[in-house]
Design a protein around this motif. Structure first.
Motif, PDB file in Angstrom:
ATOM      1  N   ASN A 307       0.819  -1.212   0.000  1.00 39.23           N
ATOM      2  CA  ASN A 307       0.000   0.000   0.000  1.00 39.23           C
ATOM      3  C   ASN A 307       0.854   1.264   0.000  1.00 39.23           C
ATOM      4  OD1 ASN A 307      -2.828  -0.768   0.060  1.00 39.23           O
ATOM      5  ND2 ASN A 307      -2.361  -1.738   2.019  1.00 39.23           N
ATOM      6  N   VAL A 308       1.965   1.232  -0.721  1.00 37.16           N
ATOM      7  CA  VAL A 308       2.903   2.347  -0.702  1.00 37.16           C
ATOM      8  C   VAL A 308       2.986   2.977  -2.090  1.00 37.16           C
ATOM      9  CG1 VAL A 308       5.246   3.080  -0.147  1.00 37.16           C
ATOM     10  CG2 VAL A 308       4.240   1.138   1.064  1.00 37.16           C
ATOM     11  N   ILE A 309       2.878   4.305  -2.124  1.00 40.12           N
ATOM     12  CA  ILE A 309       3.141   5.075  -3.340  1.00 40.12           C
ATOM     13  C   ILE A 309       4.563   5.609  -3.242  1.00 40.12           C
ATOM     14  CG2 ILE A 309       2.463   7.025  -4.780  1.00 40.12           C
ATOM     15  CD1 ILE A 309      -0.297   6.902  -3.485  1.00 40.12           C
ATOM     16  N   TYR A 310       5.342   5.454  -4.313  1.00 40.77           N
ATOM     17  CA  TYR A 310       6.723   5.942  -4.359  1.00 40.77           C
ATOM     18  C   TYR A 310       6.808   7.078  -5.375  1.00 40.77           C
ATOM     19  CZ  TYR A 310       7.658   1.492  -2.068  1.00 40.77           C
ATOM     20  OH  TYR A 310       7.647   0.445  -1.197  1.00 40.77           O
ATOM     21  N   ALA A 311       7.534   8.134  -5.016  1.00 40.56           N
ATOM     22  CA  ALA A 311       7.671   9.267  -5.935  1.00 40.56           C
ATOM     23  C   ALA A 311       8.933  10.051  -5.592  1.00 40.56           C
ATOM     24  CB  ALA A 311       6.452  10.185  -5.831  1.00 40.56           C
ATOM     25  N   PRO A 312       9.497  10.763  -6.571  1.00 41.23           N
ATOM     26  CA  PRO A 312      10.584  11.691  -6.250  1.00 41.23           C
ATOM     27  C   PRO A 312      10.086  12.774  -5.306  1.00 41.23           C
ATOM     28  CG  PRO A 312      10.406  11.347  -8.626  1.00 41.23           C
ATOM     29  CD  PRO A 312       9.180  10.745  -8.002  1.00 41.23           C
ATOM     30  N   PHE A 368      20.071  -0.382  -6.255  1.00 40.90           N
ATOM     31  CA  PHE A 368      19.789  -0.243  -7.674  1.00 40.90           C
ATOM     32  C   PHE A 368      20.357   1.074  -8.184  1.00 40.90           C
ATOM     33  CE2 PHE A 368      16.327  -2.056  -5.188  1.00 40.90           C
ATOM     34  CZ  PHE A 368      16.341  -3.370  -5.641  1.00 40.90           C
ATOM     35  N   SER A 369      21.070   1.021  -9.321  1.00 37.75           N
ATOM     36  CA  SER A 369      21.651   2.265  -9.824  1.00 37.75           C
ATOM     37  C   SER A 369      21.991   2.221 -11.309  1.00 37.75           C
ATOM     38  CB  SER A 369      22.930   2.602  -9.043  1.00 37.75           C
ATOM     39  OG  SER A 369      23.853   1.529  -9.104  1.00 37.75           O
ATOM     40  N   THR A 370      21.863   1.103 -11.968  1.00 37.29           N
ATOM     41  CA  THR A 370      22.284   1.017 -13.366  1.00 37.29           C
ATOM     42  C   THR A 370      21.080   0.972 -14.312  1.00 37.29           C
ATOM     43  OG1 THR A 370      22.302  -1.406 -13.508  1.00 37.29           O
ATOM     44  CG2 THR A 370      24.292  -0.328 -12.647  1.00 37.29           C
ATOM     45  N   HIS A 373      19.420  -2.345 -14.138  1.00 41.83           N
ATOM     46  CA  HIS A 373      18.511  -2.553 -13.010  1.00 41.83           C
ATOM     47  C   HIS A 373      17.124  -1.996 -13.316  1.00 41.83           C
ATOM     48  CE1 HIS A 373      22.173  -2.591 -10.076  1.00 41.83           C
ATOM     49  NE2 HIS A 373      21.932  -3.787 -10.587  1.00 41.83           N
ATOM     50  N   PHE A 374      17.075  -0.785 -13.827  1.00 41.70           N
ATOM     51  CA  PHE A 374      15.794  -0.119 -14.017  1.00 41.70           C
ATOM     52  C   PHE A 374      15.023  -0.666 -15.216  1.00 41.70           C
ATOM     53  CE2 PHE A 374      18.335   3.313 -11.851  1.00 41.70           C
ATOM     54  CZ  PHE A 374      17.700   3.163 -10.623  1.00 41.70           C
ATOM     55  N   ALA A 375      15.730  -1.320 -16.144  1.00 43.07           N
ATOM     56  CA  ALA A 375      15.072  -1.848 -17.338  1.00 43.07           C
ATOM     57  C   ALA A 375      14.722  -3.332 -17.221  1.00 43.07           C
ATOM     58  CB  ALA A 375      15.978  -1.650 -18.555  1.00 43.07           C
ATOM     59  N   SER A 376      15.168  -3.981 -16.166  1.00 41.55           N
ATOM     60  CA  SER A 376      15.057  -5.433 -16.080  1.00 41.55           C
ATOM     61  C   SER A 376      13.666  -5.892 -15.656  1.00 41.55           C
ATOM     62  CB  SER A 376      16.091  -5.974 -15.086  1.00 41.55           C
ATOM     63  OG  SER A 376      15.879  -7.343 -14.827  1.00 41.55           O
ATOM     64  N   TYR A 385       6.570  -5.049  -5.210  1.00 46.14           N
ATOM     65  CA  TYR A 385       6.628  -3.587  -5.144  1.00 46.14           C
ATOM     66  C   TYR A 385       7.736  -2.993  -6.008  1.00 46.14           C
ATOM     67  CZ  TYR A 385       9.816  -5.251  -1.469  1.00 46.14           C
ATOM     68  OH  TYR A 385      10.777  -5.923  -0.766  1.00 46.14           O
ATOM     69  N   TYR A 386       8.610  -3.804  -6.583  1.00 45.70           N
ATOM     70  CA  TYR A 386       9.692  -3.262  -7.405  1.00 45.70           C
ATOM     71  C   TYR A 386       9.165  -2.545  -8.655  1.00 45.70           C
ATOM     72  CZ  TYR A 386      13.590  -5.532  -4.912  1.00 45.70           C
ATOM     73  OH  TYR A 386      14.535  -5.902  -3.979  1.00 45.70           O
ATOM     74  N   ALA A 387       8.067  -3.012  -9.202  1.00 46.68           N
ATOM     75  CA  ALA A 387       7.535  -2.400 -10.421  1.00 46.68           C
ATOM     76  C   ALA A 387       7.116  -0.950 -10.186  1.00 46.68           C
ATOM     77  CB  ALA A 387       6.356  -3.207 -10.949  1.00 46.68           C
ATOM     78  N   ASP A 388       6.725  -0.612  -8.957  1.00 48.34           N
ATOM     79  CA  ASP A 388       6.390   0.771  -8.607  1.00 48.34           C
ATOM     80  C   ASP A 388       7.613   1.536  -8.124  1.00 48.34           C
ATOM     81  OD1 ASP A 388       3.681   0.473  -9.210  1.00 48.34           O
ATOM     82  OD2 ASP A 388       3.214  -0.249  -7.201  1.00 48.34           O
ATOM     83  N   PHE A 389       8.442   0.869  -7.330  1.00 49.51           N
ATOM     84  CA  PHE A 389       9.590   1.553  -6.732  1.00 49.51           C
ATOM     85  C   PHE A 389      10.669   1.912  -7.750  1.00 49.51           C
ATOM     86  CE2 PHE A 389      13.960   0.852  -5.251  1.00 49.51           C
ATOM     87  CZ  PHE A 389      14.109   1.953  -4.422  1.00 49.51           C
ATOM     88  N   LEU A 390      11.039   0.971  -8.606  1.00 46.14           N
ATOM     89  CA  LEU A 390      12.190   1.185  -9.486  1.00 46.14           C
ATOM     90  C   LEU A 390      12.012   2.374 -10.443  1.00 46.14           C
ATOM     91  CD1 LEU A 390      13.254  -2.498 -10.187  1.00 46.14           C
ATOM     92  CD2 LEU A 390      14.592  -0.761  -8.992  1.00 46.14           C
ATOM     93  N   PRO A 391      10.871   2.522 -11.119  1.00 49.19           N
ATOM     94  CA  PRO A 391      10.732   3.698 -11.989  1.00 49.19           C
ATOM     95  C   PRO A 391      10.786   5.016 -11.215  1.00 49.19           C
ATOM     96  CG  PRO A 391       9.105   2.028 -12.560  1.00 49.19           C
ATOM     97  CD  PRO A 391       9.727   1.600 -11.267  1.00 49.19           C
ATOM     98  N   ALA A 392      10.207   5.029 -10.015  1.00 48.82           N
ATOM     99  CA  ALA A 392      10.239   6.255  -9.209  1.00 48.82           C
ATOM    100  C   ALA A 392      11.660   6.574  -8.773  1.00 48.82           C
ATOM    101  CB  ALA A 392       9.327   6.101  -7.998  1.00 48.82           C
TER     102      ALA A 392
END
Length: 453
Positions: A307-312, A368-370, A373-376, A385-392
């Motif tokens: 139930n977490v929203i991730y954002a810059p 994650f930093s490469t 990582h973000f495209a995998s 939750y990675y699908a929401d976290f990684l793009p943010a």
């Protein structure tokens, strides 16, 4: 000229002899690494080191040191030339201590094909380069980190809460796009025990916002993020300060209001991760999260998981730099290769771990930093939750501040931030008084260093 004639041997026997000799040589190599505690250190010790030894015969020993002792112990061994460690934890602000004791990795990067461009440019500039060794690559990133904004999705999307917010504030309840909006959301969700939230009666208070407010590094980390987001930098390339700008007072007034009215009292004892346990357990509606706290926030035993929203971080309206999102400083770390007889073998291990096993590094270390990582898709499927976290988080790394690499940065900027916000937060000084003191102290420090007249 004379030649020594060697007795010949069958090709198979010769190949076997060479293979055995190579294996024996590898078994004689032990790489030692001074590590900062965390999931990444556990990944090295428990997964990558044993696997590398199994594949190559080279032994890797990771020694996890207490965070408050790590820099001092590493510097003693490096300056003393003991060769105790072949690899060491690299914080971008530490390089001045180790600049004469680490290897330029550029030749090996070229020889072994390590792709530094897999990392965002800001990570390269912060974690791999230093003005003290221009033109060199002095470290590799392992855990570059910057904070982001998180919020409880189930509360933010609750229809009754959305209606109440719209009535109170005259706009839709959404993830804050600006710091001013974040204050409204924090105020709205701050509630006492016995009040209702999302259709349930609270048995404990809920707070609308939290970050670390502990004395020293805690409150400094939290405030300096807002300071940078406002477009302040402390000083420019000519060592002229911008801290006399009125926006510094504006930021400090905002921070004090947010921290004193909508954050729990416990936050005044927190470092940069402790408060995430309160988020996990249902005591916070929004918070600032460093990526090292992701596992805490998404702990399946907690109330926030799934139930977490991730954002810059949101934009500071009217910021001096034209930013379109918050600009936190880039922290976290990487790894030095010390100038020891095992230096090249140590680099080969890092290349194998960080690049050849790039996705596995993300899985095991939870760092994650490469681009990979973000495209995998494989990595995104590793946790729900990675699908929401990684793009943010990828967007977070697009706009971060790199600490300026001068010896006086720590005293003039970091310690100056600590003194400023500590005295303003406590009420010992007004923001204007603390601002004047800080400007004068910075100018005096730069005059003493010979940067300005």
């Amino acid at each position: 000229m004379t030649f020594k004639v060697l007795a010949t041997a069958p090709i198979g026997a010769l190949a076997l002899t060479m293979a055995l000799g190579s294996a024996a040589g590898a078994q004689d190599i032990t790489i030692r690494w001074a590590l900062h505690p965390g999931a990444e250190a556990d990944a090295v010790v428990n997964y990558f080191a044993p696997k590398y030894e199994e594949e190559t015969g080279v032994k890797v020993i990771g020694e996890i040191l207490p965070p408050n002792q790590l820099r001092d112990q590493m510097s003693i061994e490096a300056i003393g030339g003991t060769g105790r460690w072949d690899l060491g934890y690299h914080s971008p602000g530490w390089f001045g201590t180790f600049q004469n004791h680490v290897v330029d990795l550029t030749p090996w990067i070229e020889e072994y094909g390590f792709d530094i461009n897999a990392y965002p440019q800001l990570v390269i500039d912060s974690h791999m380069k230093s003005d003290a060794r221009p033109g060199e690559i002095i470290a590799l990133p392992t855990t570059p980190a910057a904070p982001m904004m998180i919020a409880r999705r189930d509360w933010m999307e609750n229809e009754a809460e959305k209606a109440a917010f719209a009535e109170a504030y005259g706009r839709e309840l959404t993830m804050p796009a600006t710091y001013a909006e974040w204050r409204d959301v924090a105020e709205f969700f701050t509630r006492d025990a016995g009040e209702e939230l999302a259709g349930e009666t609270l048995d404990r208070a809920v707070y609308g916002w939290a970050d670390a407010l502990g004395a020293g590094a805690g409150i400094t980390r939290s405030f300096i993020v807002m300071l940078y987001s406002a477009g302040l930098r402390g000083f420019d390339e000519n060592y002229q300060t911008d801290l006399d700008n009125p926006i510094l007072v504006e930021v400090s007034d905002y921070f004090v209001d947010l921290a004193q009215n909508f954050a729990p009292r416990e936050a005044q004892n927190w470092g940069f991760l402790e408060g995430l346990e309160m988020f996990r357990d249902g005591g916070l509606a929004t918070a600032v999260m460093w990526p090292q706290g992701l596992g805490t926030v998404e702990d399946e035993a907690g109330q926030a998981a799934g139930n977490v929203i991730y954002a810059p971080l949101p934009v500071w309206e009217g910021n001096l730099a034209g930013y379109e999102q918050g600009a936190p400083f880039l922290g976290g770390g990487g790894v030095f290769v010390f100038d020891t007889p095992n230096a090249e073998e140590a680099f080969k291990f890092l290349k194998w771990m960080l690049q050849d096993n790039e996705i596995e590094w993300g899985k095991q270390s939870e760092q994650f930093s490469t681009t990979g990582h973000f495209a995998s898709d494989e990595l995104k499927a590793e946790q729900p939750y990675y699908a929401d976290f990684l793009p943010a988080y990828e967007r977070v790394l697009d706009q971060v501040f790199i600490r300026q690499g001068i010896p006086e940065y720590g005293s003039a900027m970091w310690n100056g931030t600590t003194e400023f916000i500590t005295d303003v937060f406590s009420g010992d000084l007004t923001a204007e008084q603390a601002q004047t003191r800080w400007v004068n102290a910075m100018n005096q420090a730069f005059q003493a260093a010979g940067y300005i007249q």
